[in-house]
Design an enzyme around this catalytic site. Structure first.
Site, PDB file in Angstrom:
ATOM      1  N   VAL A 276       1.211  -3.525   3.876  1.00 15.40           N
ATOM      2  CA  VAL A 276       1.256  -4.796   4.616  1.00 15.40           C
ATOM      3  C   VAL A 276       2.514  -5.614   4.330  1.00 15.40           C
ATOM      4  O   VAL A 276       2.740  -6.635   4.961  1.00 15.40           O
ATOM      5  CB  VAL A 276       0.007  -5.694   4.385  1.00 15.40           C
TER       6      VAL A 276
ATOM      7  N   SER B 240       0.795  -1.240   0.000  1.00 10.69           N
ATOM      8  CA  SER B 240       0.000   0.000   0.000  1.00 10.69           C
ATOM      9  C   SER B 240       0.822   1.283   0.000  1.00 10.69           C
ATOM     10  O   SER B 240       0.259   2.363  -0.159  1.00 10.69           O
ATOM     11  CB  SER B 240      -0.946   0.022   1.196  1.00 10.69           C
TER      12      SER B 240
ATOM     13  N   TYR C 264      -4.106  -2.439 -10.120  1.00 14.38           N
ATOM     14  CA  TYR C 264      -3.983  -2.342  -8.662  1.00 14.38           C
ATOM     15  C   TYR C 264      -3.054  -3.431  -8.096  1.00 14.38           C
ATOM     16  O   TYR C 264      -2.184  -3.157  -7.267  1.00 14.38           O
ATOM     17  CB  TYR C 264      -5.377  -2.419  -8.014  1.00 14.38           C
TER      18      TYR C 264
ATOM     19  N   LYS D 229       0.182   3.328  -2.946  1.00 17.62           N
ATOM     20  CA  LYS D 229      -0.998   4.205  -3.068  1.00 17.62           C
ATOM     21  C   LYS D 229      -0.579   5.673  -3.062  1.00 17.62           C
ATOM     22  O   LYS D 229      -1.259   6.536  -3.611  1.00 17.62           O
ATOM     23  CB  LYS D 229      -1.993   3.887  -1.951  1.00 17.62           C
TER      24      LYS D 229
ATOM     25  N   TYR E 275      -3.830   3.082   7.812  1.00 16.01           N
ATOM     26  CA  TYR E 275      -5.028   2.274   8.075  1.00 16.01           C
ATOM     27  C   TYR E 275      -5.857   2.927   9.186  1.00 16.01           C
ATOM     28  O   TYR E 275      -5.899   4.144   9.294  1.00 16.01           O
ATOM     29  CB  TYR E 275      -4.636   0.831   8.411  1.00 16.01           C
TER      30      TYR E 275
HETATM   31  N1  GLU Z   1      -2.230  -5.754  -1.843  1.00 20.49           N
HETATM   32  C1  GLU Z   1      -2.795  -5.528  -0.539  1.00 20.49           C
HETATM   33  C2  GLU Z   1      -4.274  -5.677  -0.592  1.00 20.49           C
HETATM   34  O1  GLU Z   1      -4.833  -5.167  -1.488  1.00 20.49           O
HETATM   35  C3  GLU Z   1      -2.418  -4.153  -0.074  1.00 20.49           C
HETATM   36  C4  GLU Z   1      -2.841  -3.942   1.312  1.00 20.49           C
HETATM   37  C5  GLU Z   1      -1.989  -3.000   2.057  1.00 20.49           C
HETATM   38  O2  GLU Z   1      -0.766  -2.955   1.935  1.00 20.49           O
HETATM   39  O3  GLU Z   1      -2.609  -2.248   2.814  1.00 20.49           O
HETATM   40  O4  GLU Z   1      -4.900  -6.291   0.224  1.00 20.49           O
END
Ligand code: GLU
Length: 306
Positions: free
Chosen positions: A260, A64, A189, A67, A242
């Site tokens: 994550v 993430s 994604y 992002k 998060y």
């Molecule tokens: N590829 C992970 C998912 O989509 C990313 C989650 C993350 O790093 O927050 O669940």
């Protein structure tokens, strides 16, 4: 400040804790195989000074943290039009939750939860088409000053098991909030999540965030305007970790974006960008030792936005 001594001290103090607490994210099979006993930390100042310790050159799945970069690319391409289908509020829910999407008619709370990043990927696909993945790699390689690539195994692993994300994309599509095929949006994604970068590369690549948007490799064209950069930092502080963003602001006091895979990028505006990585994460999905390292960094350096 002697940043190298500071990072060496954090590495020395945290190394005995490696592997003691937390677990690697196991819901993505390729991530479950990452050896847990690793810790890296790297920073780059606005003036270009670098310091690093531990496993700072080991590439990992940035998940993430990506992002941050897709948001940056989308803001560059679309400006404020990006916000027509994405809110800017913390969600207070797990990053892959479907709950709010139902009551909020398919408009994600912010660009840093999965639904929001899928909406950003949709806009990138509408703007860049088949060049979207290459466009992302080009931007990141330019920012890091060296070639950056996807981990094909992680991308395939997410594609095979990412049922939550598949549900989120289809749910948004049912509300008319995705322009492209859900499968094509998810392919982008899953690839962005599977970008492989080290702490050093991430500390460099995120450098525009501490320099009012100026390109970290000295290119004449800024990455973002000063105003856009301030706003990305605001989103990191409020939504970047998060449903622990409040706790991060309280304990660390810096804009951060976590993944994550165990990586966390942090920004000290006008001073430096920092990246920590350790694969074991807590229940929210934030790296346990990474969070501890940032706490030590903020308290020992006295650097915070507050
Ligand atoms: N590829 C992970 C998912 O989509 C990313 C989650 C993350 O790093 O927050 O669940």
């Amino acid at each position: 400040m002697d940043f190298q001594a500071l990072l060496d001290g954090i590495d020395t103090d945290l190394r005995p804790e490696l592997g003691r607490e937390g677990q690697v994210a196991s819901y993505i099979p390729a991530l479950a195989r990452v050896p847990v006993a690793q810790f890296g930390i790297a920073l780059r100042t606005c003036a270009g000074e670098e310091a690093a310790a531990g496993d700072s050159a080991v590439p990992f799945s940035i998940q993430s943290v990506s992002k941050l970069f897709t948001l940056t690319l989308a803001i560059r391409l679309l400006g404020d039009a990006l916000w027509e289908r994405i809110h800017r509020e913390p969600s207070g829910n797990p990053f892959n939750s479907l709950l709010q999407l139902e009551s909020e008619q398919g408009v994600p709370r912010n660009p840093f939860i999965n639904a929001g990043a899928i909406a950003v990927a949709d806009r990138l696909l509408s703007t860049l088409g088949a060049r979207a993945k290459d466009g992302l790699l080009e931007m990141l390689s330019g920012l890091a000053g060296e070639p950056i690539g996807f981990d094909a195994e992680v991308a395939a692993s997410e594609g095979a098991t990412g049922f939550r994300n598949i549900a989120l994309a289809n749910f948004m599509k049912s509300f008319g909030k995705l322009d492209n095929d859900a499968a094509a949006v998810l392919d982008l994604y899953f690839h962005q999540c599977a970008l492989r970068m080290s702490c050093r590369q991430l500390a460099r690549a995120a450098g525009y965030l501490c320099r009012d948007g100026a390109h970290p490799q000295g290119q004449a064209e800024p990455v973002l305007s000063e105003r856009q950069t301030r706003r990305v930092n605001a989103l990191m502080l409020t939504c970047g970790t998060y449903d622990a963003a409040g706790e991060f602001a309280y304990r660390i006091g810096l804009p951060c974006k976590s993944g994550v895979g165990g990586g966390i990028v942090a920004v000290v505006p006008d001073r430096l960008t920092l990246c920590v990585w350790s694969p074991a994460v807590d229940a929210s999905g934030n790296s346990l030792l990474g969070t501890r390292a940032l706490e030590l960094f903020a308290s020992r350096s006295g650097l915070s936005i507050f």
